[in-house]
Design a protein around this motif. Structure first.
Motif, PDB file in Angstrom:
ATOM      1  N   GLY A 204       0.814  -1.211   0.000  1.00 52.78           N
ATOM      2  CA  GLY A 204       0.000   0.000   0.000  1.00 52.78           C
ATOM      3  C   GLY A 204       0.844   1.256   0.000  1.00 52.78           C
ATOM      4  O   GLY A 204       0.628   2.171  -0.810  1.00 52.78           O
ATOM      5  N   MET A 205       1.833   1.290   0.891  1.00 56.05           N
ATOM      6  CA  MET A 205       2.644   2.490   1.039  1.00 56.05           C
ATOM      7  C   MET A 205       3.466   2.796  -0.213  1.00 56.05           C
ATOM      8  O   MET A 205       3.492   3.937  -0.690  1.00 56.05           O
ATOM      9  N   VAL A 206       4.139   1.792  -0.768  1.00 53.07           N
ATOM     10  CA  VAL A 206       5.021   2.038  -1.910  1.00 53.07           C
ATOM     11  C   VAL A 206       4.223   2.475  -3.141  1.00 53.07           C
ATOM     12  O   VAL A 206       4.606   3.421  -3.839  1.00 53.07           O
ATOM     13  N   LEU A 207       3.092   1.817  -3.409  1.00 49.08           N
ATOM     14  CA  LEU A 207       2.300   2.166  -4.583  1.00 49.08           C
ATOM     15  C   LEU A 207       1.693   3.564  -4.468  1.00 49.08           C
ATOM     16  O   LEU A 207       1.720   4.349  -5.429  1.00 49.08           O
ATOM     17  N   VAL A 208       1.166   3.897  -3.298  1.00 51.23           N
ATOM     18  CA  VAL A 208       0.557   5.215  -3.132  1.00 51.23           C
ATOM     19  C   VAL A 208       1.622   6.307  -3.137  1.00 51.23           C
ATOM     20  O   VAL A 208       1.436   7.372  -3.729  1.00 51.23           O
ATOM     21  N   GLN A 209       2.750   6.043  -2.497  1.00 56.89           N
ATOM     22  CA  GLN A 209       3.839   7.030  -2.536  1.00 56.89           C
ATOM     23  C   GLN A 209       4.387   7.186  -3.953  1.00 56.89           C
ATOM     24  O   GLN A 209       4.748   8.295  -4.366  1.00 56.89           O
ATOM     25  N   LEU A 210       4.462   6.092  -4.700  1.00 57.05           N
ATOM     26  CA  LEU A 210       4.874   6.185  -6.105  1.00 57.05           C
ATOM     27  C   LEU A 210       3.957   7.134  -6.858  1.00 57.05           C
ATOM     28  O   LEU A 210       4.425   7.997  -7.616  1.00 57.05           O
ATOM     29  N   PHE A 211       2.661   6.987  -6.647  1.00 59.92           N
ATOM     30  CA  PHE A 211       1.699   7.862  -7.320  1.00 59.92           C
ATOM     31  C   PHE A 211       1.883   9.320  -6.907  1.00 59.92           C
ATOM     32  O   PHE A 211       1.989  10.216  -7.750  1.00 59.92           O
ATOM     33  N   LEU A 212       1.941   9.567  -5.609  1.00 60.25           N
ATOM     34  CA  LEU A 212       1.971  10.949  -5.115  1.00 60.25           C
ATOM     35  C   LEU A 212       3.252  11.679  -5.506  1.00 60.25           C
ATOM     36  O   LEU A 212       3.207  12.826  -5.975  1.00 60.25           O
TER      37      LEU A 212
ATOM     38  N   PHE B 232      -3.791   9.888   0.113  1.00 63.24           N
ATOM     39  CA  PHE B 232      -2.963   9.094   1.028  1.00 63.24           C
ATOM     40  C   PHE B 232      -3.828   8.273   1.986  1.00 63.24           C
ATOM     41  O   PHE B 232      -3.439   7.185   2.402  1.00 63.24           O
ATOM     42  N   PHE B 233      -5.010   8.792   2.320  1.00 60.29           N
ATOM     43  CA  PHE B 233      -5.836   8.151   3.337  1.00 60.29           C
ATOM     44  C   PHE B 233      -6.961   7.296   2.763  1.00 60.29           C
ATOM     45  O   PHE B 233      -7.540   6.483   3.488  1.00 60.29           O
ATOM     46  N   ILE B 234      -7.286   7.454   1.468  1.00 64.89           N
ATOM     47  CA  ILE B 234      -8.428   6.725   0.900  1.00 64.89           C
ATOM     48  C   ILE B 234      -7.993   5.641  -0.080  1.00 64.89           C
ATOM     49  O   ILE B 234      -8.833   5.062  -0.761  1.00 64.89           O
ATOM     50  N   SER B 235      -6.691   5.350  -0.156  1.00 65.45           N
ATOM     51  CA  SER B 235      -6.197   4.412  -1.164  1.00 65.45           C
ATOM     52  C   SER B 235      -5.791   3.057  -0.599  1.00 65.45           C
ATOM     53  O   SER B 235      -5.098   2.295  -1.263  1.00 65.45           O
ATOM     54  N   GLY B 236      -6.183   2.774   0.621  1.00 69.02           N
ATOM     55  CA  GLY B 236      -5.979   1.436   1.161  1.00 69.02           C
ATOM     56  C   GLY B 236      -4.630   1.164   1.783  1.00 69.02           C
ATOM     57  O   GLY B 236      -4.245   0.005   1.919  1.00 69.02           O
ATOM     58  N   ILE B 237      -3.893   2.197   2.167  1.00 68.20           N
ATOM     59  CA  ILE B 237      -2.617   1.962   2.844  1.00 68.20           C
ATOM     60  C   ILE B 237      -2.860   1.334   4.216  1.00 68.20           C
ATOM     61  O   ILE B 237      -2.249   0.331   4.576  1.00 68.20           O
TER      62      ILE B 237
END
Length: 261
Positions: free
Chosen positions: A73-81, A186-191
């Motif tokens: 969750g963290m790596v994919l969402v951080q990649l996006f942001l 960051f909060f709604i993407s399933g991290i």
């Protein structure tokens, strides 16, 4: 007499992207920590959050070790942001380079996005090295699906970033809108959660988010027992394709006006 070597358009384009890529790396080394901080920061954040949730749930979340639940969750969402943020500023940051005929805005977009993808690959590698060193149970059942989802998230981020970059060339204040719009992601993407944590009646409030689909599908690709309840690979792919086509269409229409302003 020296022989002049002619290069194809793609060779020139590749050299331009590589040169901007090196420029991007050099700019990240402007402080003492440099690029290393881009790797250390997310790794430390993931470690802290996974330990916190692991203690609450006994080390396992829906059949997945909590550490890897948080990692994907963290790596994919951080990649996006971080890719959206980097790409959205790439055109304005490299504006002086566009005086050269060979340099076009799309080159700076690809270079900025490519740098962030490379950094996140290093993050993945370091995390799995730490997990192996700590003798954690590492499992990736479908590595091709994991790579595909990583690539889809990256393409989505580059596309969204390019739309913001073009808008920023005409309306500089749009950067504030981007910063505001990206915060809830960051909060709604399933991290921190899974759809399985929520009642089915509430899934509709989160299921529109393609990032959530990417995170849940990647967890499933690593641990098939996790399941794919409420998410779809087709939906994720269609969202990425539509966003990519929209960004390329806007680029084709607006790039000359964007660099001339």
């Amino acid at each position: 007499m020296a022989k002049v070597e002619k290069r194809t358009t793609f060779q020139v384009w590749g050299d331009v992207i590589f040169a901007i890529f090196l420029r991007e790396i050099k700019s990240k080394f402007s402080d003492k920590l440099g690029v290393s901080w881009s790797v250390i920061s997310p790794v430390a954040f993931i470690m802290i959050l996974s330990v916190m949730r692991g203690r609450l749930e006994g080390g396992e979340t829906h059949g997945i070790p909590t550490f890897f639940f948080m990692v994907y969750g963290m790596v994919l969402v951080q990649l996006f942001l971080v890719t959206v943020a980097s790409v959205s500023s790439s055109i304005s940051k490299n504006r002086t380079l566009f005086a050269f005929r060979q340099v076009q805005p799309i080159s700076s977009v690809i270079a900025a996005g490519g740098f962030e993808a490379l950094v996140k690959l290093f993050v993945f590698a370091i995390i799995f090295f730490i997990a192996y060193f700590l003798q954690m149970d590492i499992s990736i059942s479908n590595i091709l699906m994991v790579i595909t989802n990583f690539f889809l998230v990256w393409v989505l981020a580059v596309s969204v970033g390019m739309i913001f970059a073009l808008g920023r060339a005409f309306i500089p204040e749009i950067e504030k809108l981007r910063s505001l719009a990206m915060r809830p992601v960051f909060f709604i993407s399933g991290i921190f959660f899974s759809l399985q944590d929520l009642p089915k009646a509430h899934w509709k409030w989160f299921d529109w988010n393609p990032l959530l689909h990417a995170v849940e599908l990647t967890r499933y690709a690593a641990y098939p027992t996790y399941g794919t309840a409420g998410v779809s690979q087709m939906y994720l792919s269609l969202c990425v394709l539509i966003t990519l086509l929209l960004s390329l269409s806007l680029y084709q229409i607006l790039w000359k006006q964007a660099i001339s302003r």
